[in-house]
Design a protein around this motif. Structure first.
Motif, PDB file in Angstrom:
ATOM      1  N   LEU A 123     -28.696  -4.846  11.264  1.00 27.25           N
ATOM      2  CA  LEU A 123     -27.938  -4.244  12.355  1.00 27.25           C
ATOM      3  C   LEU A 123     -26.752  -3.421  11.874  1.00 27.25           C
ATOM      4  O   LEU A 123     -26.508  -2.314  12.366  1.00 27.25           O
ATOM      5  N   ASP A 124     -25.987  -3.949  10.925  1.00 28.47           N
ATOM      6  CA  ASP A 124     -24.811  -3.215  10.447  1.00 28.47           C
ATOM      7  C   ASP A 124     -25.209  -1.901   9.790  1.00 28.47           C
ATOM      8  O   ASP A 124     -24.532  -0.882   9.941  1.00 28.47           O
ATOM      9  N   ASP A 125     -26.323  -1.910   9.048  1.00 29.98           N
ATOM     10  CA  ASP A 125     -26.794  -0.676   8.418  1.00 29.98           C
ATOM     11  C   ASP A 125     -27.274   0.321   9.466  1.00 29.98           C
ATOM     12  O   ASP A 125     -27.060   1.531   9.337  1.00 29.98           O
ATOM     13  N   ALA A 126     -27.930  -0.179  10.505  1.00 26.65           N
ATOM     14  CA  ALA A 126     -28.396   0.704  11.574  1.00 26.65           C
ATOM     15  C   ALA A 126     -27.217   1.372  12.280  1.00 26.65           C
ATOM     16  O   ALA A 126     -27.243   2.574  12.572  1.00 26.65           O
ATOM     17  N   MET A 127     -26.157   0.601  12.543  1.00 26.44           N
ATOM     18  CA  MET A 127     -24.983   1.174  13.188  1.00 26.44           C
ATOM     19  C   MET A 127     -24.253   2.151  12.260  1.00 26.44           C
ATOM     20  O   MET A 127     -23.753   3.185  12.702  1.00 26.44           O
ATOM     21  N   ALA A 128     -24.205   1.826  10.977  1.00 27.35           N
ATOM     22  CA  ALA A 128     -23.576   2.740  10.018  1.00 27.35           C
ATOM     23  C   ALA A 128     -24.312   4.080   9.991  1.00 27.35           C
ATOM     24  O   ALA A 128     -23.699   5.144   9.846  1.00 27.35           O
TER      25      ALA A 128
END
Length: 223
Positions: A123-128
């Protein structure tokens, strides 16, 4: 599958896996013109668009009509998929083999497509990735995000994060499909940099929250 950017060998491994899957025809069922197509949304929000399609695959299921767009650029980690896409000989189109997570757009686009790829990443990579793409939009551009199945906990969590990413949700479409899946398409927009500023503020807040959480865990460990 998501590539760990700290290990440069992993994107290459990912590429080999995807190449093998395309070579074996595991994704051929997607090669149906109009399957999950965002063409109506593209025409609604940015007619005659410059389009960036990240994780484009073979692009067979994106039947772009010559003259309805200014330029299309497709990016995928699989050389096999890109070879198939190039073989279609689309007008006003270019293609590139690259890792989506580390991709830096060259120039600005009216539409950026993320067609059912974000759930392959943490999730954090997708948001980044969304944070990095926002400045690549033209002032009234749109990011069109497809989430394959929001009926799962993972899909629902991704949908919530996309809604709260800092860009304005211009439209959200949910269409139940065969097999009980709940695909959702979200159109994200920014206007004259205001959305980008909100997005950056949202990113900073999220980063600060994660840093605080890490600090709290470290203090607890020391006790």
């Amino acid at each position: 599958m998501a590539a760990d950017r700290a290990d440069p060998a992993l994107p290459r491994l990912n590429a080999r896996v995807w190449d093998l899957q395309y070579a074996l025809g595991l994704w051929s069922y997607l090669d149906q013109p109009g399957s999950g197509s965002p063409l109506d949304l593209i025409q609604k929000y940015a007619p005659q668009a410059r389009i960036l399609d990240l994780g484009c695959g073979t692009t067979v299921n994106l039947p772009l009509v010559p003259g309805s767009y200014r330029h299309y650029h497709g990016v995928d980690i699989s050389r096999t998929a890109i070879r198939r896409a190039r073989s279609l000989r689309r007008a006003d189109a270019s293609f590139e083999v690259a890792d989506v997570l580390s991709y830096q757009p060259a120039g600005q686009y009216d539409v950026i497509l993320l067609r059912e790829i974000l759930y392959y990443f943490p999730l954090d990579d997708a948001m980044a990735l969304l944070h990095r793409l926002a400045p690549a939009l033209t002032p009234h551009g749109a990011i069109i995000v497809g989430v394959y199945d929001t009926g799962t906990p993972e899909g629902a969590a991704l949908l919530d994060r996309v809604r709260d990413c800092g860009l304005a949700v211009a439209e959200e479409l949910a269409e139940p499909s065969e097999g009980g899946l709940l695909p959702v398409t979200i159109v994200l927009r920014t206007a004259t940099g205001a959305g980008v500023a909100r997005l950056r503020a949202s990113t900073t807040t999220a980063d600060e929250r994660r840093a605080t959480e890490r600090g709290g865990h470290s203090a607890a460990d020391q006790r």
